[in-house]
Design a protein around this motif. Sequence first.
Motif, PDB file in Angstrom:
ATOM      1  N   UNK A  64       0.839  -1.201   0.000  1.00  9.58           N
ATOM      2  CA  UNK A  64       0.000   0.000   0.000  1.00  9.58           C
ATOM      3  C   UNK A  64       0.876   1.254   0.000  1.00  9.58           C
ATOM      4  N   UNK A  65       2.013   1.211   0.709  1.00  6.38           N
ATOM      5  CA  UNK A  65       2.938   2.347   0.675  1.00  6.38           C
ATOM      6  C   UNK A  65       3.361   2.638  -0.757  1.00  6.38           C
ATOM      7  N   UNK A  66       3.632   1.592  -1.535  1.00  8.85           N
ATOM      8  CA  UNK A  66       4.030   1.780  -2.931  1.00  8.85           C
ATOM      9  C   UNK A  66       2.894   2.397  -3.740  1.00  8.85           C
ATOM     10  N   UNK A  67       1.676   1.945  -3.520  1.00 12.54           N
ATOM     11  CA  UNK A  67       0.516   2.541  -4.210  1.00 12.54           C
ATOM     12  C   UNK A  67       0.438   4.038  -3.901  1.00 12.54           C
ATOM     13  N   UNK A  68       0.610   4.411  -2.639  1.00 16.40           N
ATOM     14  CA  UNK A  68       0.580   5.826  -2.256  1.00 16.40           C
ATOM     15  C   UNK A  68       1.692   6.609  -2.953  1.00 16.40           C
ATOM     16  N   UNK A  69       2.900   6.029  -2.959  1.00 11.25           N
ATOM     17  CA  UNK A  69       4.026   6.704  -3.603  1.00 11.25           C
ATOM     18  C   UNK A  69       3.732   6.951  -5.081  1.00 11.25           C
ATOM     19  N   UNK A  70       3.282   5.912  -5.774  1.00  7.93           N
ATOM     20  CA  UNK A  70       3.030   6.048  -7.208  1.00  7.93           C
ATOM     21  C   UNK A  70       1.869   6.998  -7.493  1.00  7.93           C
ATOM     22  N   UNK A  71       0.876   7.027  -6.630  1.00  8.14           N
ATOM     23  CA  UNK A  71      -0.237   7.966  -6.792  1.00  8.14           C
ATOM     24  C   UNK A  71       0.276   9.401  -6.714  1.00  8.14           C
ATOM     25  N   UNK A  72       1.210   9.657  -5.813  1.00  9.18           N
ATOM     26  CA  UNK A  72       1.710  11.014  -5.623  1.00  9.18           C
ATOM     27  C   UNK A  72       2.809  11.374  -6.624  1.00  9.18           C
TER      28      UNK A  72
END
Length: 178
Positions: A64-72
């Motif tokens: 989920x941290x990676x999803x957040x990073x890529x979203x931003x």
Amino acid sequence: HVAIHFGQPPLPNQHVNSYADVFCDVPGIAGPGGLNYAQGGARANSPYSVKSKTAEGTPISTAVQLVHFLRQHKAFKSDQLVTLYIGANDVANNYDPGNNPDLAQSLREEKRPSDDIMASARARVREAGDAADKTAADILANGARRLVVFKLARQGDLPWFRTMAAQDYVNDLTTAFN
């Protein structure tokens, strides 16, 4: 210190107002906006607490941290150093009385888990290791050129695993994760 050395802000990307919000399915608050997505207590692809019913309850998994990073940020830059250290919380998860009170107590009382319990725990931890591998592959697929993946050290050497039963349990699972 590493972030500052490479000219990156050492600020967290997500935070909580109170420690009481952690491990109980409360999502984090965005900001102040640095590149540090790590969260203490994170697991590879599952919530830490049995109280967490959603993927967004803090601490969020590395997936989920990676999803957040890529979203931003959309992608990693080729000059960034990305580090991935995960697994300790997957290995020790059922040692937490809040997650598995019976097993946690028996390990503290020097009682070794049955073969069935160990087989189930190994399968759970191997699944977490596979999830960590997928996260690493996804980081590379999204532009990272420098990725350091830390091997999980022998968890039984840590001071909070006081009995041989607990030390053997987490060492066995550390091997399964790695």
